[in-house]
Design a protein around this motif. Sequence first.
Motif, PDB file in Angstrom:
ATOM      1  N   GLN A   1       0.841  -1.195   0.000  1.00  0.00           N
ATOM      2  CA  GLN A   1       0.000   0.000   0.000  1.00  0.00           C
ATOM      3  C   GLN A   1       0.880   1.250   0.000  1.00  0.00           C
ATOM      4  OE1 GLN A   1      -3.378  -0.196   2.339  1.00  0.00           O
ATOM      5  NE2 GLN A   1      -3.903   1.974   2.127  1.00  0.00           N
ATOM      6  N   VAL A   2       0.542   2.186  -0.878  1.00  0.00           N
ATOM      7  CA  VAL A   2       1.317   3.408  -0.997  1.00  0.00           C
ATOM      8  C   VAL A   2       0.865   4.396   0.067  1.00  0.00           C
ATOM      9  CG1 VAL A   2       1.858   5.357  -2.474  1.00  0.00           C
ATOM     10  CG2 VAL A   2       1.671   3.067  -3.465  1.00  0.00           C
ATOM     11  N   GLN A   3       1.804   5.035   0.717  1.00  0.00           N
ATOM     12  CA  GLN A   3       1.453   6.075   1.675  1.00  0.00           C
ATOM     13  C   GLN A   3       2.517   7.149   1.692  1.00  0.00           C
ATOM     14  OE1 GLN A   3       1.150   4.622   5.676  1.00  0.00           O
ATOM     15  NE2 GLN A   3       3.151   3.646   5.676  1.00  0.00           N
ATOM     16  N   LEU A   4       2.107   8.332   2.155  1.00  0.00           N
ATOM     17  CA  LEU A   4       3.005   9.469   2.323  1.00  0.00           C
ATOM     18  C   LEU A   4       3.093   9.765   3.809  1.00  0.00           C
ATOM     19  CD1 LEU A   4       1.700  11.895  -0.477  1.00  0.00           C
ATOM     20  CD2 LEU A   4       3.496  10.159  -0.637  1.00  0.00           C
ATOM     21  N   VAL A   5       4.310   9.915   4.311  1.00  0.00           N
ATOM     22  CA  VAL A   5       4.518  10.195   5.725  1.00  0.00           C
ATOM     23  C   VAL A   5       5.270  11.508   5.867  1.00  0.00           C
ATOM     24  CG1 VAL A   5       5.529   9.398   7.891  1.00  0.00           C
ATOM     25  CG2 VAL A   5       4.534   7.750   6.288  1.00  0.00           C
ATOM     26  N   GLU A   6       4.626  12.465   6.529  1.00  0.00           N
ATOM     27  CA  GLU A   6       5.205  13.798   6.706  1.00  0.00           C
ATOM     28  C   GLU A   6       5.879  13.907   8.066  1.00  0.00           C
ATOM     29  OE1 GLU A   6       1.174  15.413   4.609  1.00  0.00           O
ATOM     30  OE2 GLU A   6       1.428  14.353   6.504  1.00  0.00           O
ATOM     31  N   SER A   7       6.833  14.825   8.141  1.00  0.00           N
ATOM     32  CA  SER A   7       7.479  15.136   9.414  1.00  0.00           C
ATOM     33  C   SER A   7       8.022  16.552   9.347  1.00  0.00           C
ATOM     34  CB  SER A   7       8.615  14.149   9.708  1.00  0.00           C
ATOM     35  OG  SER A   7       9.606  14.211   8.701  1.00  0.00           O
ATOM     36  N   GLY A   8       8.299  17.119  10.524  1.00  0.00           N
ATOM     37  CA  GLY A   8       8.958  18.408  10.563  1.00  0.00           C
ATOM     38  C   GLY A   8       8.109  19.579  11.021  1.00  0.00           C
ATOM     39  N   GLY A   9       6.830  19.361  11.232  1.00  0.00           N
ATOM     40  CA  GLY A   9       6.008  20.464  11.714  1.00  0.00           C
ATOM     41  C   GLY A   9       6.305  20.803  13.156  1.00  0.00           C
ATOM     42  N   GLY A  10       5.705  21.886  13.626  1.00  0.00           N
ATOM     43  CA  GLY A  10       5.910  22.280  15.018  1.00  0.00           C
ATOM     44  C   GLY A  10       5.581  23.728  15.257  1.00  0.00           C
ATOM     45  N   LEU A  11       6.047  24.231  16.385  1.00  0.00           N
ATOM     46  CA  LEU A  11       5.808  25.610  16.799  1.00  0.00           C
ATOM     47  C   LEU A  11       7.077  26.419  16.611  1.00  0.00           C
ATOM     48  CD1 LEU A  11       4.114  27.797  18.278  1.00  0.00           C
ATOM     49  CD2 LEU A  11       4.989  26.840  20.428  1.00  0.00           C
ATOM     50  N   VAL A  12       6.926  27.575  15.990  1.00  0.00           N
ATOM     51  CA  VAL A  12       8.082  28.434  15.734  1.00  0.00           C
ATOM     52  C   VAL A  12       7.648  29.883  15.875  1.00  0.00           C
ATOM     53  CG1 VAL A  12       7.700  28.511  13.238  1.00  0.00           C
ATOM     54  CG2 VAL A  12      10.006  28.853  14.149  1.00  0.00           C
ATOM     55  N   GLN A  13       8.575  30.747  16.251  1.00  0.00           N
ATOM     56  CA  GLN A  13       8.263  32.172  16.339  1.00  0.00           C
ATOM     57  C   GLN A  13       8.302  32.800  14.950  1.00  0.00           C
ATOM     58  OE1 GLN A  13      11.023  33.845  19.216  1.00  0.00           O
ATOM     59  NE2 GLN A  13       9.487  33.678  20.834  1.00  0.00           N
ATOM     60  N   ALA A  14       7.586  33.900  14.819  1.00  0.00           N
ATOM     61  CA  ALA A  14       7.599  34.638  13.567  1.00  0.00           C
ATOM     62  C   ALA A  14       9.035  35.010  13.202  1.00  0.00           C
ATOM     63  CB  ALA A  14       6.746  35.896  13.689  1.00  0.00           C
ATOM     64  N   GLY A  15       9.353  34.842  11.905  1.00  0.00           N
ATOM     65  CA  GLY A  15      10.714  35.086  11.444  1.00  0.00           C
ATOM     66  C   GLY A  15      11.586  33.858  11.450  1.00  0.00           C
ATOM     67  N   GLY A  16      11.110  32.794  12.071  1.00  0.00           N
ATOM     68  CA  GLY A  16      11.876  31.567  12.167  1.00  0.00           C
ATOM     69  C   GLY A  16      11.728  30.687  10.938  1.00  0.00           C
ATOM     70  N   SER A  17      12.324  29.484  11.032  1.00  0.00           N
ATOM     71  CA  SER A  17      12.347  28.548   9.909  1.00  0.00           C
ATOM     72  C   SER A  17      11.934  27.158  10.361  1.00  0.00           C
ATOM     73  CB  SER A  17      13.747  28.476   9.296  1.00  0.00           C
ATOM     74  OG  SER A  17      14.161  29.714   8.783  1.00  0.00           O
ATOM     75  N   LEU A  18      11.368  26.420   9.422  1.00  0.00           N
ATOM     76  CA  LEU A  18      11.069  25.006   9.611  1.00  0.00           C
ATOM     77  C   LEU A  18      11.305  24.288   8.291  1.00  0.00           C
ATOM     78  CD1 LEU A  18       7.696  24.856  11.625  1.00  0.00           C
ATOM     79  CD2 LEU A  18       9.939  24.103  12.420  1.00  0.00           C
ATOM     80  N   ARG A  19      11.593  23.000   8.385  1.00  0.00           N
ATOM     81  CA  ARG A  19      11.751  22.185   7.182  1.00  0.00           C
ATOM     82  C   ARG A  19      10.825  20.975   7.287  1.00  0.00           C
ATOM     83  NH1 ARG A  19      16.364  18.177   5.019  1.00  0.00           N
ATOM     84  NH2 ARG A  19      16.333  18.685   2.804  1.00  0.00           N
ATOM     85  N   LEU A  20       9.932  20.867   6.331  1.00  0.00           N
ATOM     86  CA  LEU A  20       9.034  19.718   6.269  1.00  0.00           C
ATOM     87  C   LEU A  20       9.592  18.668   5.315  1.00  0.00           C
ATOM     88  CD1 LEU A  20       5.548  21.502   5.982  1.00  0.00           C
ATOM     89  CD2 LEU A  20       6.871  20.943   8.038  1.00  0.00           C
ATOM     90  N   SER A  21       9.364  17.414   5.656  1.00  0.00           N
ATOM     91  CA  SER A  21       9.758  16.305   4.794  1.00  0.00           C
ATOM     92  C   SER A  21       8.559  15.407   4.564  1.00  0.00           C
ATOM     93  CB  SER A  21      10.876  15.484   5.444  1.00  0.00           C
ATOM     94  OG  SER A  21      12.033  16.241   5.662  1.00  0.00           O
ATOM     95  N   CYS A  22       8.537  14.764   3.409  1.00  0.00           N
ATOM     96  CA  CYS A  22       7.459  13.839   3.090  1.00  0.00           C
ATOM     97  C   CYS A  22       8.051  12.700   2.274  1.00  0.00           C
ATOM     98  CB  CYS A  22       6.363  14.539   2.306  1.00  0.00           C
ATOM     99  SG  CYS A  22       5.125  13.424   1.607  1.00  0.00           S
ATOM    100  N   ALA A  23       7.942  11.498   2.809  1.00  0.00           N
ATOM    101  CA  ALA A  23       8.492  10.325   2.138  1.00  0.00           C
ATOM    102  C   ALA A  23       7.365   9.415   1.665  1.00  0.00           C
ATOM    103  CB  ALA A  23       9.421   9.565   3.069  1.00  0.00           C
ATOM    104  N   ALA A  24       7.426   9.020   0.421  1.00  0.00           N
ATOM    105  CA  ALA A  24       6.456   8.082  -0.139  1.00  0.00           C
ATOM    106  C   ALA A  24       7.013   6.676  -0.025  1.00  0.00           C
ATOM    107  CB  ALA A  24       6.168   8.416  -1.593  1.00  0.00           C
TER     108      ALA A  24
END
Length: 120
Positions: A1-24
């Motif tokens: 079965q094919v699925q996509l799994v995301e990671s990398g979300g969260g809480l950050v202050q304005a002006g900050g950075s985040l990196r999201l990943s998604c693996a199939a």
Amino acid sequence: QVQLVESGGGLVQAGGSLRLSCAASGSIFSINAMGWYRQAPGKQRELVAAITSGGSTNYADSVKGRFTISRDNAKNTVYLQMNSLKPEDTAVYYCNAKSLRSLQGYLEVWGQGTLVTVSS
């Protein structure tokens, strides 16, 4: 079965950075386009950024110059680098794969979503 799994979300202050990943994962032969959508409370889901297997990209006007989408075709993984985040970027971010060729044929697949919260 094919699925996509995301990671990398969260809480950050304005002006900050985040990196999201998604693996199939699953029996995947190829994926034409992969992208990120987001849905804020009370709003419709909208496209944030997309990238084809050849590397062509498309961005929403609201994130141009701040977000960068990239992908690793060998790993069937897509990334979203988010810089200079604003409170209005707060949303659930969903990974999407279009024209995913698998044993089941051509599919469109969505991830489960990851929450990004930007505080002011």
